[in-house]
Design an enzyme around this catalytic site. Sequence first.
Site, PDB file in Angstrom:
ATOM      1  N   HIS A   1       0.842  -1.196   0.000  1.00  0.00           N
ATOM      2  CA  HIS A   1       0.000   0.000   0.000  1.00  0.00           C
ATOM      3  C   HIS A   1       0.880   1.251   0.000  1.00  0.00           C
ATOM      4  O   HIS A   1       1.817   1.359   0.801  1.00  0.00           O
ATOM      5  CB  HIS A   1      -0.927   0.012   1.218  1.00  0.00           C
ATOM      6  CG  HIS A   1      -2.032   1.010   1.099  1.00  0.00           C
ATOM      7  ND1 HIS A   1      -1.843   2.354   1.312  1.00  0.00           N
ATOM      8  CD2 HIS A   1      -3.340   0.867   0.757  1.00  0.00           C
ATOM      9  CE1 HIS A   1      -2.982   2.994   1.127  1.00  0.00           C
ATOM     10  NE2 HIS A   1      -3.903   2.115   0.784  1.00  0.00           N
TER      11      HIS A   1
ATOM     12  N   ASP B   1      -7.613   3.462   4.434  1.00  0.00           N
ATOM     13  CA  ASP B   1      -7.793   3.216   3.009  1.00  0.00           C
ATOM     14  C   ASP B   1      -7.822   1.720   2.702  1.00  0.00           C
ATOM     15  O   ASP B   1      -8.603   1.276   1.850  1.00  0.00           O
ATOM     16  CB  ASP B   1      -6.673   3.889   2.210  1.00  0.00           C
ATOM     17  CG  ASP B   1      -6.953   3.874   0.715  1.00  0.00           C
ATOM     18  OD1 ASP B   1      -7.949   4.485   0.295  1.00  0.00           O
ATOM     19  OD2 ASP B   1      -6.184   3.235  -0.028  1.00  0.00           O
TER      20      ASP B   1
END
Length: 391
Positions: free
Chosen positions: A198, A351
Amino acid sequence: MLKNILVSKCGSSRFGPLTQMRQFSLQSAKHSKPRTAIVMLNMGGPQTTDQVHDYLLRIMTDRDMIQLPVQSKLGPWIAKRRTPEVQKKYAEIGGGSPIFKWTNIQGELLCKQLDKVSPETAPHKHYVAFRYVTPLTEDTLKQVEQDQPERVVLFSQYPQYSCATSGSSFNAIYTHYKSNKNGLANAKWSVIDRWGTHPLLAKTFADKIRKELEKFPAEKRKDVILLFSAHSLPLKAVNRGDAYPSEVGATVQNVMEHLKYCNPYCLVWQSKVGPLPWLEPFTEDAIKGYVKQGKKNFILVPIAFVNEHIETLHELDIEYCQELAHEVGAEKIGRAAAPNDHPLFIDALTDVVSSHLKDANAVNPKFLLRCPSCVNAKCSSSKQWYREMCN
């Protein structure tokens, strides 16, 4: 992990165990009827020296974590033998691990943001599920059952997947429901098993490294070697197909891209235990080797850990940054802090989960695939169970 388990490690905490568990009870009661449960999976760490023996015993008897001959007898013997030494090292860093504190803080901040960015799945509530110490995974699942959420998200706190860590936690959930009636059968289940690439995770580590670089003299800063240190793994596990080494390497490359390859760097491995071959180069040996080459300044980056704990606070900070630096004559060995509650890291967690909640795939196909040379029969039935639960 294993070295610190066998030889000990785990950070200090400002809170005693009773206070921590009260905080846990309070946070658990905050949303009595959450729509979405976020179950945060991790190994955990003893909050007091009194918990060390049981912690070691659970590890030494878990065949997903470590395979020993005559494990039912040898495991308890090792746990008993190692307890005093491990307790001593915990005492050197404050007497207990801060991993519960940090996981709880991360969960609170995560759910606060999720309630804002994903109102359709709110309210969200986090649950801490440790593999080897309270709050134990099976006890946490019972608490989730009491709350009866509409959705259950199993969220591994190991960014990079390994059968010995993430896999053990997921197998423990399967084992629990294999022998107990599933009180969450009506909920929608999903799995976040890995998230080491990520971009916000990489940005978090990059920011931590920049802050540590600023502590070095300007004229030496560009020559500081970044040693990305992750827990090692037995080569027999790697040879079976464990994805961990490649996933850790991917995280390192992402971080260096954010840093624009500003410094020399190397991926190294810590916490090896026992006589069998493990992933190398070892962190300690890498430092010694570079010093022999005339390199004197380093930053250790705990690239596979999201919280401060025994392996950062003792192995890296005390054994390497202090003791080894003095032994080999290094000028300075710094250590980038773990993500903890860094705002970028909380954004990363948010997220990861919010994107997952919107994804049509409740489980990563990679998670359902066994290693090509898997020898753990439990994995077959476990993965089939997840395939059915997350349909």
